[in-house]
Design an enzyme around this catalytic site. Sequence first.
Site, PDB file in Angstrom:
ATOM      1  N   GLY A 176       0.773  -1.010  -0.019  1.00  0.00           N
ATOM      2  CA  GLY A 176      -0.138   0.090   0.081  1.00  0.00           C
ATOM      3  C   GLY A 176       0.946   1.248   0.096  1.00  0.00           C
ATOM      4  N   PRO A 218       5.392  -4.492  -0.128  1.00  0.00           N
ATOM      5  CA  PRO A 218       5.197  -3.638  -1.033  1.00  0.00           C
ATOM      6  C   PRO A 218       5.095  -4.266  -2.504  1.00  0.00           C
ATOM      7  CG  PRO A 218       7.458  -3.563  -0.549  1.00  0.00           C
ATOM      8  CD  PRO A 218       6.960  -4.722   0.208  1.00  0.00           C
ATOM      9  N   GLY A 219       4.355  -3.602  -3.410  1.00  0.00           N
ATOM     10  CA  GLY A 219       4.268  -3.984  -4.885  1.00  0.00           C
ATOM     11  C   GLY A 219       4.865  -2.642  -5.498  1.00  0.00           C
ATOM     12  N   ARG A 220       3.867  -1.660  -5.544  1.00  0.00           N
ATOM     13  CA  ARG A 220       4.185  -0.357  -6.253  1.00  0.00           C
ATOM     14  C   ARG A 220       5.343   0.316  -5.815  1.00  0.00           C
ATOM     15  NH1 ARG A 220      -0.253   2.498  -7.720  1.00  0.00           N
ATOM     16  NH2 ARG A 220      -1.481   1.104  -6.339  1.00  0.00           N
ATOM     17  N   ARG A 247      -4.246   1.455 -16.137  1.00  0.00           N
ATOM     18  CA  ARG A 247      -4.406   2.351 -14.875  1.00  0.00           C
ATOM     19  C   ARG A 247      -5.367   3.619 -15.061  1.00  0.00           C
ATOM     20  NH1 ARG A 247      -1.405   4.036 -11.618  1.00  0.00           N
ATOM     21  NH2 ARG A 247      -2.441   3.498  -9.742  1.00  0.00           N
ATOM     22  N   TYR A 259      -8.796   3.522 -13.168  1.00  0.00           N
ATOM     23  CA  TYR A 259      -8.867   4.339 -11.812  1.00  0.00           C
ATOM     24  C   TYR A 259      -8.899   5.850 -12.199  1.00  0.00           C
ATOM     25  CZ  TYR A 259      -6.853  -0.175 -10.882  1.00  0.00           C
ATOM     26  OH  TYR A 259      -6.426  -1.410 -10.789  1.00  0.00           O
ATOM     27  N   CYS A 279     -10.102   1.064 -30.488  1.00  0.00           N
ATOM     28  CA  CYS A 279     -11.364   1.350 -31.049  1.00  0.00           C
ATOM     29  C   CYS A 279     -12.242   1.303 -29.978  1.00  0.00           C
ATOM     30  CB  CYS A 279     -11.774   0.390 -32.244  1.00  0.00           C
ATOM     31  SG  CYS A 279     -13.327   0.748 -33.245  1.00  0.00           S
TER      32      CYS A 279
HETATM   33  N1  LLP Z   1      -0.351  -7.128  -0.390  1.00  0.00           N
HETATM   34  C1  LLP Z   1      -1.631  -7.431  -0.781  1.00  0.00           C
HETATM   35  C2  LLP Z   1      -2.307  -8.501  -0.090  1.00  0.00           C
HETATM   36  C3  LLP Z   1      -2.294  -6.750  -1.876  1.00  0.00           C
HETATM   37  O1  LLP Z   1      -3.579  -7.171  -2.188  1.00  0.00           O
HETATM   38  C4  LLP Z   1      -1.360  -5.845  -2.590  1.00  0.00           C
HETATM   39  C5  LLP Z   1      -2.061  -5.099  -3.512  1.00  0.00           C
HETATM   40  C6  LLP Z   1      -0.302  -5.630  -2.391  1.00  0.00           C
HETATM   41  C7  LLP Z   1       0.222  -6.232  -0.986  1.00  0.00           C
HETATM   42  C8  LLP Z   1       0.529  -4.559  -2.917  1.00  0.00           C
HETATM   43  O2  LLP Z   1       0.030  -3.290  -2.786  1.00  0.00           O
HETATM   44  P1  LLP Z   1       0.895  -1.791  -3.373  1.00  0.00           P
HETATM   45  O3  LLP Z   1       1.943  -1.978  -2.435  1.00  0.00           O
HETATM   46  O4  LLP Z   1       1.225  -2.323  -4.673  1.00  0.00           O
HETATM   47  O5  LLP Z   1      -0.062  -1.051  -3.215  1.00  0.00           O
HETATM   48  N2  LLP Z   1      -3.914  -2.379  -9.707  1.00  0.00           N
HETATM   49  C9  LLP Z   1      -4.088  -1.282  -8.901  1.00  0.00           C
HETATM   50  C10 LLP Z   1      -3.305  -1.917  -7.636  1.00  0.00           C
HETATM   51  C11 LLP Z   1      -4.237  -3.250  -7.101  1.00  0.00           C
HETATM   52  C12 LLP Z   1      -3.531  -3.744  -5.772  1.00  0.00           C
HETATM   53  C13 LLP Z   1      -3.972  -4.919  -5.458  1.00  0.00           C
HETATM   54  N3  LLP Z   1      -3.217  -5.618  -4.079  1.00  0.00           N
HETATM   55  C14 LLP Z   1      -3.214  -0.071  -9.375  1.00  0.00           C
HETATM   56  O6  LLP Z   1      -2.683  -0.141 -10.381  1.00  0.00           O
HETATM   57  O7  LLP Z   1      -3.146   0.734  -8.764  1.00  0.00           O
END
Ligand code: LLP
Length: 423
Positions: free
Chosen positions: A229, A271-273, A309, A313, A342
């Site tokens: 997050g 973290p992902g993002r 995205r 969003y 398209c």
């Molecule tokens: N952990 C869990 C259990 C999650 O569901 C997620 C993201 C993360 C970690 C990683 O979250 P981050 O650190 O990346 O915020 N497609 C959307 C984001 C969807 C995220 C889903 N879960 C976007 O493009 O913003």
Amino acid sequence: MPATPTFPHIRQQIAGVAVADIVADVGTPVYVYDAAKIVERIEDLAAFDVVRFAQKACSNLAVLDLCRRHGTLVDAVSGWEIRRALAAGYPDHGQPPPIVYTADIFDRESLDLVIQHQLHVNCGSPDMIDQLGDHLSGGEISLRVNPGFGHGHSQKTNTGGAQSKHGIWYEELSDCIERAAARGMAVTGLHMHIGSGTDLQHLSRVCDAMEQMARHVGSTLVSISAGGGLPVPYKEGEAYVDLDAYFQLWDATRKRLESGLEHGLRLEIEPGRYLTAESGYLISEIRAIKRMGGNLFYLLDAGFNDLARPILYGAYHPMSLAPADGSQDRPMQAVVVGGPLCESGDIFTQEEGGFVSSRTLPKAEVGDYLVIGGAGAYGAVMASNYNSKPLAPEVLITHGATHVIRRRQTFEELIAAERILPE
Ligand code: LLP
């Protein structure tokens, strides 16, 4: 780390490599990642005991391998994310668990893989506890708890509260601990992820909720996870989160909990993002420039099939021009940026709800390149074949050298699983 990043109007290079050279090698559209930026972001989080990469953000094998070599562990949310993690060299066993399966369901394949590799599972639904218990005797699990509140950069990325399908409702925690115990399983981990792209204020509330929940679990607990997050700046003027402050909040929570235990607690972050967003760019070519009443459109060869995205969003991505003639300076003008699909929603400059907005960008010519930034998370991984567009290639830049880590999909691959019925 600077307080706020700057996003140049003209960008002729990415991580020391000329945009024109990348395009000459692999064409457009193309995703490009700067490995050094990913490593820098991993290192930012070194205070946490475990950085567990939420691979859904950018799961190319080379990116997973890079993360692995820099010490991150990994999260998998599907059977094939488990297979990706294994393919990238993550071992199935180890302490802390190198791969954790975090989801709200087991489909049949993910359950089989979890059992086969004896992976640690972070259960997001009570049914998962039973389904795992049917196959295992004993063992350890984590529970993903929905604390009853959430927050994200969009309502679609809010993963807490009663409108979210994610996690075990906090009032059912005791019941789930008993469910697990009845199957001989101990709850050793607690996890909360309230949403993606949220802010420090909301993230901080999770610490209090975690503390309360952790006291319910008691002495079997060995790890707590702050989830993902963490936001990143996508716009000029947006600041980075205060990571020290965030860590201090979690560390204090961990220490308060440890004082009631005879062992230490591992503090994880997922973290992902944060790890990959800023490393990634989508390079496209401007193929048409046209006026519609008062609006000037730049139409690219990349669309929401490549980067979803904005249409999903109303997400804002920084954009720079790489003029094909090499010029470093162009006058600015307000434009709408769209793709080739398209479908009228194929607009990169839009707000949530689909309202088209404009962006002030350098004056362009057809044949110039548009470089979309902040594209390293939830970019390539959310791409589709809509309008029969091939999946774009991905390039990783390490120490000034480019490596194609995914080539462009071919037409033969696109249609390989289809067949025409005999007459
Ligand atoms: N952990 C869990 C259990 C999650 O569901 C997620 C993201 C993360 C970690 C990683 O979250 P981050 O650190 O990346 O915020 N497609 C959307 C984001 C969807 C995220 C889903 N879960 C976007 O493009 O913003």
